[in-house]
Design an enzyme around this catalytic site. Structure first.
Site, PDB file in Angstrom:
ATOM      1  N   ASN A 208       0.843  -1.204   0.000  1.00 47.94           N
ATOM      2  CA  ASN A 208       0.000   0.000   0.000  1.00 47.94           C
ATOM      3  C   ASN A 208       0.876   1.252   0.000  1.00 47.94           C
ATOM      4  OD1 ASN A 208       0.515   0.816   2.868  1.00 47.94           O
ATOM      5  ND2 ASN A 208      -0.373  -1.197   3.238  1.00 47.94           N
ATOM      6  N   LYS A 339      -9.866  -3.079  19.513  1.00 46.54           N
ATOM      7  CA  LYS A 339      -8.468  -3.499  19.564  1.00 46.54           C
ATOM      8  C   LYS A 339      -7.829  -3.193  20.928  1.00 46.54           C
ATOM      9  CE  LYS A 339      -8.116  -2.958  14.580  1.00 46.54           C
ATOM     10  NZ  LYS A 339      -7.213  -3.020  13.434  1.00 46.54           N
TER      11      LYS A 339
HETATM   12  N1  CTP Z   1      -3.606  -3.084  12.122  1.00 47.42           N
HETATM   13  C1  CTP Z   1      -2.882  -4.184  12.518  1.00 47.42           C
HETATM   14  N2  CTP Z   1      -3.019  -5.364  11.839  1.00 47.42           N
HETATM   15  C2  CTP Z   1      -3.851  -5.471  10.788  1.00 47.42           C
HETATM   16  C3  CTP Z   1      -4.604  -4.335  10.370  1.00 47.42           C
HETATM   17  C4  CTP Z   1      -4.444  -3.162  11.058  1.00 47.42           C
HETATM   18  O1  CTP Z   1      -2.134  -4.103  13.472  1.00 47.42           O
HETATM   19  N3  CTP Z   1      -3.950  -6.606  10.148  1.00 47.42           N
HETATM   20  C5  CTP Z   1      -3.456  -1.850  12.900  1.00 47.42           C
HETATM   21  C6  CTP Z   1      -2.790  -0.707  12.156  1.00 47.42           C
HETATM   22  O2  CTP Z   1      -1.378  -0.732  12.371  1.00 47.42           O
HETATM   23  C7  CTP Z   1      -3.427   0.499  12.797  1.00 47.42           C
HETATM   24  C8  CTP Z   1      -4.802   0.038  13.201  1.00 47.42           C
HETATM   25  O3  CTP Z   1      -4.734  -1.397  13.224  1.00 47.42           O
HETATM   26  O4  CTP Z   1      -2.748   0.897  13.982  1.00 47.42           O
HETATM   27  C9  CTP Z   1      -5.914   0.444  12.312  1.00 47.42           C
HETATM   28  O5  CTP Z   1      -5.642   0.118  10.980  1.00 47.42           O
HETATM   29  P1  CTP Z   1      -6.771   0.227   9.898  1.00 47.42           P
HETATM   30  O6  CTP Z   1      -6.259  -0.307   8.587  1.00 47.42           O
HETATM   31  O7  CTP Z   1      -7.357   1.590   9.930  1.00 47.42           O
HETATM   32  O8  CTP Z   1      -7.820  -0.771  10.573  1.00 47.42           O
HETATM   33  P2  CTP Z   1      -8.475  -2.102  10.133  1.00 47.42           P
HETATM   34  O9  CTP Z   1      -8.570  -2.940  11.343  1.00 47.42           O
HETATM   35  O10 CTP Z   1      -7.773  -2.687   8.957  1.00 47.42           O
HETATM   36  O11 CTP Z   1      -9.934  -1.619   9.806  1.00 47.42           O
HETATM   37  P3  CTP Z   1     -10.712  -1.406   8.432  1.00 47.42           P
HETATM   38  O12 CTP Z   1      -9.854  -1.957   7.341  1.00 47.42           O
HETATM   39  O13 CTP Z   1     -11.951  -2.167   8.655  1.00 47.42           O
HETATM   40  O14 CTP Z   1     -10.917   0.076   8.367  1.00 47.42           O
END
Ligand code: CTP
Length: 403
Positions: A208, A339
């Site tokens: 990404n 979380k």
């Molecule tokens: N994160 C993580 N592991 C994942 C996905 C996300 O640790 N597999 C962590 C990111 O480092 C960040 C937080 O979760 O601190 C939020 O990431 P985000 O991508 O906004 O959240 P998602 O849980 O992926 O939510 P969504 O895709 O449903 O918005």
């Protein structure tokens, strides 16, 4: 700044006149200012100006030893709580980067163990010259702090970047330095940054747009505040800061392993990394050859690292990040609770100047009770400072982690 000794190094450029105002403001703020001028600086403004404003003798000549009981450049180097070089010419930057010591200022700079803050001022082309850039990068990697020059009309007639930062801005940076320094001493901070890489085959992958800038700014600020910092890094487009333990990973699974094996040893975890939610179901051993018109790629869910940390944390203060495109507050609070983060920094990536790749960000910081701080658009470095200040305050209060 009361009780602090600031050595103000003044090198020779037209901006020396602004350094006089800086000297005055630092003295008025309570600092004991000791000025060292280069010979060329003294041709722009007389040492008497700085002597009067700092109420101390100005040092210029290494051999002009007035006090038999001390060696002046060593004495100044030892006394300094902070050295500020303003204006810093290309020449003094080059000398410091290369360890040259041929006058009072450059010799003192090598002899001091105090933090050094550099405010460059020079012609726009000089500032952009690869040699100058290289020297500044070298110094930054050694922990030297920089106050970027402003953009505008330069004394040489050019318009562009190279104008010495305004004295007020330098004073603010100095104040911030003293406010922050040592505040996270003895604390171990783990920061994840950048994008994860999910391999499809040996030459292709899913990733990404994360640049790593936000996480690097946080790691850098934590180092400045005296923490021992571990940086777990995926794919990034900028170089990592100095003074950290750097661990390179690719996939979400590798990042999870790197973080979880170090969780117990850290007091603060900041998860700025943009982790892929899905990875290819299988990773081909050899490069996929094209054949049919369509190729289906099956993806499976990745572990959620932040959630796993939330489940296993003991004493750690855990900070998550969230990039959203709508309903920021509601999604942020939902993520924070799901979380089990202690703090969650959310930003609307559709807002101009916020999110991936930019040098700025506009963050809304939440805890379990709701909004803690709404930060307007500011540099990622400033966001990092503000965030770590909140973290430091919570650690100082002995806040127990959100369950
Ligand atoms: N994160 C993580 N592991 C994942 C996905 C996300 O640790 N597999 C962590 C990111 O480092 C960040 C937080 O979760 O601190 C939020 O990431 P985000 O991508 O906004 O959240 P998602 O849980 O992926 O939510 P969504 O895709 O449903 O918005």
């Amino acid at each position: 700044m009361n009780g602090k000794t600031i050595v103000l190094g003044v090198s020779g450029g037209i901006a020396v006149y602004k350094a006089a105002a800086l000297c005055s403001k630092l003295s008025q703020a309570g600092a004991d200012v000791r000025v060292i001028m280069t010979e060329s600086a003294a041709r722009f403004v007389t040492p008497l100006t700085f002597q009067t404003l700092s109420r101390s003798e100005v040092a210029i000549d290494t051999f002009d030893e007035k006090e038999p009981s001390v060696v002046q450049h060593i004495d100044l180097a030892d006394r300094a709580d902070l050295v500020v070089i303003a204006p810093a010419t290309a020449n003094i930057i080059a000398k410091l980067a290369n360890g040259l010591a041929d006058d009072m200022l450059s010799t003192t700079l090598l002899a001091t163990t105090a933090p050094i803050m550099v405010a460059p001022a020079m012609n726009v082309h000089m500032y952009a010259h690869p040699a100058v850039e290289h020297n500044m990068r070298t110094l930054a990697s050694r922990g030297v702090l920089f106050i970027e020059p402003g953009t505008g009309q330069l004394a040489c007639g050019y318009v562009g970047k190279g104008r010495l930062a305004e004295p007020e801005e330098i004073v603010r940076a100095v104040e911030q330095h003293f406010r922050e320094s040592g505040r996270l001493a003895g604390k171990r901070v783990l920061v994840t940054a950048g994008a994860t890489v999910e391999r499809i085959d040996p030459v292709r992958y899913l990733t990404n747009d994360s640049s790593g800038k936000m996480g690097f700014a946080i790691a850098e600020a934590a180092v400045r505040m005296g923490a021992q910092v571990t940086l777990v890094v995926g794919r990034t487009s900028v170089p990592p800061p100095a003074g950290v333990e750097l661990i390179r990973v690719e996939s979400a699974q590798q990042m999870l392993d790197a973080v979880m094996s170090r969780l117990a040893a850290h007091d603060v975890i900041v998860k700025t990394a943009a982790v892929a939610d899905y990875r290819p179901a299988s990773q081909e051993e050899h490069k996929i050859k094209k054949s049919a018109d369509e190729l289906e790629l099956k993806l499976v869910r990745n572990p959620d690292i932040l959630q796993t940390i939330g489940q296993h944390k003991t004493h750690q203060l855990v900070v998550g990040f969230a990039a959203e495109t709508r309903d920021l507050d509601a999604y942020a609070m939902d993520k924070l609770r799901r979380k089990r983060c202690d703090l969650l920094a959310a930003n609307d990536v559709t807002q101009e100047g916020a999110g991936f790749g930019t040098d700025t960000n506009a963050v809304r910081l939440f805890d379990e009770h709701g909004l803690v701080e709404a930060m307007p658009l500011m540099t990622k470095r400033e966001v990092a400072s503000r965030l770590l200040t909140v973290i430091a305050e919570r650690l100082e209060k002995g806040a127990s982690p959100t369950r």
